[in-house]
Design an enzyme around this catalytic site. Structure first.
Site, PDB file in Angstrom:
ATOM      1  N   GLY A 226      18.840  36.012   6.835  1.00  0.00           N
ATOM      2  CA  GLY A 226      19.117  36.853   5.675  1.00  0.00           C
ATOM      3  C   GLY A 226      18.984  38.317   6.030  1.00  0.00           C
ATOM      4  O   GLY A 226      18.315  38.686   7.008  1.00  0.00           O
ATOM      5  N   LYS A 227      19.652  39.151   5.253  1.00  0.00           N
ATOM      6  CA  LYS A 227      19.523  40.591   5.475  1.00  0.00           C
ATOM      7  C   LYS A 227      19.817  41.343   4.196  1.00  0.00           C
ATOM      8  O   LYS A 227      20.588  40.905   3.342  1.00  0.00           O
ATOM      9  CB  LYS A 227      20.467  41.067   6.588  1.00  0.00           C
ATOM     10  CG  LYS A 227      21.942  40.835   6.319  1.00  0.00           C
ATOM     11  CD  LYS A 227      22.766  41.328   7.498  1.00  0.00           C
ATOM     12  CE  LYS A 227      24.262  41.107   7.264  1.00  0.00           C
ATOM     13  NZ  LYS A 227      25.074  41.601   8.386  1.00  0.00           N
ATOM     14  N   GLY A 228      19.154  42.478   4.060  1.00  0.00           N
ATOM     15  CA  GLY A 228      19.391  43.380   2.940  1.00  0.00           C
ATOM     16  C   GLY A 228      19.817  44.727   3.472  1.00  0.00           C
ATOM     17  O   GLY A 228      20.271  44.843   4.615  1.00  0.00           O
ATOM     18  N   GLY A 229      19.647  45.771   2.672  1.00  0.00           N
ATOM     19  CA  GLY A 229      20.087  47.086   3.094  1.00  0.00           C
ATOM     20  C   GLY A 229      19.381  47.570   4.353  1.00  0.00           C
ATOM     21  O   GLY A 229      20.018  47.962   5.330  1.00  0.00           O
ATOM     22  N   SER A 230      18.060  47.514   4.358  1.00  0.00           N
ATOM     23  CA  SER A 230      17.297  47.994   5.511  1.00  0.00           C
ATOM     24  C   SER A 230      16.389  46.909   6.080  1.00  0.00           C
ATOM     25  O   SER A 230      15.506  47.203   6.883  1.00  0.00           O
ATOM     26  CB  SER A 230      16.443  49.205   5.102  1.00  0.00           C
ATOM     27  OG  SER A 230      15.546  48.846   4.065  1.00  0.00           O
ATOM     28  N   SER A 231      16.599  45.687   5.674  1.00  0.00           N
ATOM     29  CA  SER A 231      15.707  44.613   6.108  1.00  0.00           C
ATOM     30  C   SER A 231      16.485  43.456   6.715  1.00  0.00           C
ATOM     31  O   SER A 231      17.668  43.251   6.426  1.00  0.00           O
ATOM     32  CB  SER A 231      14.862  44.109   4.929  1.00  0.00           C
ATOM     33  OG  SER A 231      15.690  43.528   3.939  1.00  0.00           O
TER      34      SER A 231
ATOM     35  N   VAL B 159      15.660  39.202   7.853  1.00  0.00           N
ATOM     36  CA  VAL B 159      14.694  38.100   7.772  1.00  0.00           C
ATOM     37  C   VAL B 159      15.030  37.097   8.867  1.00  0.00           C
ATOM     38  O   VAL B 159      16.179  36.644   8.981  1.00  0.00           O
ATOM     39  CB  VAL B 159      14.718  37.407   6.398  1.00  0.00           C
ATOM     40  CG1 VAL B 159      13.706  36.267   6.358  1.00  0.00           C
ATOM     41  CG2 VAL B 159      14.395  38.411   5.298  1.00  0.00           C
TER      42      VAL B 159
ATOM     43  N   LYS C 297       9.947  39.132   7.985  1.00  0.00           N
ATOM     44  CA  LYS C 297      10.804  40.123   7.353  1.00  0.00           C
ATOM     45  C   LYS C 297      10.566  41.453   8.057  1.00  0.00           C
ATOM     46  O   LYS C 297       9.449  41.973   8.056  1.00  0.00           O
ATOM     47  CB  LYS C 297      10.479  40.227   5.860  1.00  0.00           C
ATOM     48  CG  LYS C 297      11.392  41.182   5.099  1.00  0.00           C
ATOM     49  CD  LYS C 297      11.063  41.145   3.602  1.00  0.00           C
ATOM     50  CE  LYS C 297      11.987  42.049   2.810  1.00  0.00           C
ATOM     51  NZ  LYS C 297      11.704  41.988   1.361  1.00  0.00           N
TER      52      LYS C 297
ATOM     53  N   ASP D 191      13.665  42.397 -11.233  1.00  0.00           N
ATOM     54  CA  ASP D 191      14.903  42.012 -10.552  1.00  0.00           C
ATOM     55  C   ASP D 191      14.952  40.499 -10.375  1.00  0.00           C
ATOM     56  O   ASP D 191      15.357  39.990  -9.335  1.00  0.00           O
ATOM     57  CB  ASP D 191      15.010  42.708  -9.192  1.00  0.00           C
ATOM     58  CG  ASP D 191      16.381  42.503  -8.543  1.00  0.00           C
ATOM     59  OD1 ASP D 191      17.382  42.410  -9.283  1.00  0.00           O
ATOM     60  OD2 ASP D 191      16.452  42.419  -7.309  1.00  0.00           O
TER      61      ASP D 191
END
Length: 455
Positions: free
Chosen positions: A97-102, A104, A118, A219
């Site tokens: 998984g990945k987000g904007g600045s992260s 996993v 993470k 959220d």
């Protein structure tokens, strides 16, 4: 089998165990006269000799011409990249998984336990965001041992080099599947209220835990809940905030949340203000949207465009639909030659598997989706709903359905009333009775009969 929780935008890939493959240089299993060798064959008739990388085979005692020695490829051991967190090594398996600045990663500890790491880049992190990360770590440590909150195993901030701010590493408990994936699979089946009640109750318990700690998640969505050994747990506190001054509201400088599950107050801007009020009731709205999705297969505003959602969610004149029946759906097959752009085919409805939705369940959803935040149900109230125990709603008795001036007339009492009416009709004095007197006489008889039945 375990996997790791996804980020808000990621998904969870199941861990597939690697198949065991016998080494090409390993000797065959020895056979004995009691296993594969026929009883009539002499013991020396089948002999295998092993010498280094050369194999000699004798059949019937006659040596077979030896083949020239060939170099055999040595099995390659794939060295997994290592990740150190507080001097503890973890073998990185894959990114899930990945987000904007992260990012996993699924990792394996030195004791062969699966965890999730993470990794958050701190290059674009300001002081306020960094403080939020530290609050998140403190919250997870404070809630350690709670069965409804994902467990934080370890954490470390590592400074970067060459002007980089470095990274934050969080070693966390593993999950098997997130609720978003679970719902999408369940929606292919007829409505199962045991399934809905089981996970809805655990979601309520998880959010209640953080509310008791004066934390608003703000959220909430299905991807924020993962299954860990069959139990639902809350994850991803990246934008969770403490409730200031023990009030039920917090102030936000920017809009947050996922539109499908955003509360009206998270979208509305008060007159002359650019700051948003988000409180415990906002999480209840989001939970109501998730329950709606668990029952009907989609959130209540999913069919609208983003702009339409932003208009409809806070609009009290926009009525949310609560169908009487829930219909399972399956994704439509992809179009041949489709590049993934343009209009998509809507999912196929399985009308023959539709199920009636219980009235008390619809009432629970409606109590969460009230535009006025002060009118929404509280989580302790939602946890007391009888349908959570998968009980059928109690059928009201006939007496409870009667009005103040109504009663039940069975054949026995009907006979008595007919006799009384006939007797009254034969009385000459009753011929001059007005309509008002007849009405009063009827009400008197009903009251008398009701009093007899209640004895």
């Amino acid at each position: 089998m375990q996997a790791v929780p996804s980020t808000a935008s990621g998904s969870i890939a199941p861990l597939v165990p690697a198949k065991h493959r016998r080494s090409g240089t390993a000797p065959e299993q020895q056979t004995t006269s009691g296993m594969l060798t026929p009883a009539s064959a002499p013991a020396a008739s089948l002999v295998r000799t092993w010498s280094g990388d050369r194999e000699g085979v004798e059949w019937d005692g006659q040596p077979k011409e030896r083949e020239p020695v060939r170099e055999r490829a040595k099995p390659q051991i794939v060295q997994q990249p290592q990740q150190q967190v507080n001097r503890k090594g973890y073998a990185r398996l894959d990114m899930i998984g990945k987000g904007g600045s992260s990012r996993v990663f699924r990792v394996l500890s030195q004791t062969n336990e699966l965890f999730a790491i993470k990794r958050v880049s701190l290059d674009k992190t300001d002081a306020e965001t960094m403080n939020g990360y530290m609050n998140e770590i403190a919250l997870l440590k404070r809630l350690d041992g709670n069965s409804r909150i994902i467990r934080l195993i370890d954490s470390e901030v590592k400074p970067g080099s060459g002007g980089s701010k470095g990274h934050l590493f969080l070693v966390m408990e593993c999950g098997e599947i997130d609720l978003a994936r679970l719902i999408s699979e369940q929606m292919k089946e007829p409505l199962n209220m045991v399934w809905v009640a089981y996970y809805w109750q655990q979601m309520l318990q998880a959010v209640h835990v953080i509310h008791e700690e004066k934390i608003v998640h703000s959220d909430l969505k299905p991807a924020n809940f993962v299954l860990v050994r069959g139990q639902l747990k809350l994850i991803d506190f990246g934008i969770a905030n403490a409730i200031a001054n023990d009030t039920t509201n917090i102030q936000r400088d920017h809009q947050v949340g996922t539109v499908n599950y955003m509360s009206p107050e998270a979208i509305e801007l008060p007159d002359g203000m650019r700051r948003l009020k988000v409180g415990r009731a906002s999480d209840v709205w989001s939970l109501g949207c998730i329950l709606y999705q668990m029952v009907y297969g989609h959130p209540p505003f999913q069919h609208l465009s983003v702009y339409q959602k932003m208009k409809a969610i806070p609009d009290s004149d926009y009525e949310i639909s609560f169908p009487e029946y829930a219909t399972p759906t399956v994704p439509a097959p992809p179009r041949q030659g489709s590049s993934g752009h343009g209009p998509t085919t809507p999912p196929k409805k399985l009308d023959h598997l539709k199920s009636r939705v219980r009235g008390d369940v619809i009432t629970s959803i409606q109590s969460c989706l009230r535009r006025n935040a002060k009118e929404r149900a509280l989580i302790p109230e939602l946890l007391q709903q009888s349908w959570l125990a998968t009980q059928e709603p109690e059928a009201p008795s006939a007496k409870n359905l009667l009005g103040e001036k109504e009663t039940i007339i069975n054949p026995y009492y009907m006979v008595q009333l007919l006799k009384y009416g006939i007797k009254l009709g034969l009385d000459p004095s009753s011929a001059n009775m007005s309509e008002e007197m007849v009405q009063k006489q009827a009400e008197h008889l009903v009251a008398e009969l009701k009093s007899i039945q209640n004895q």
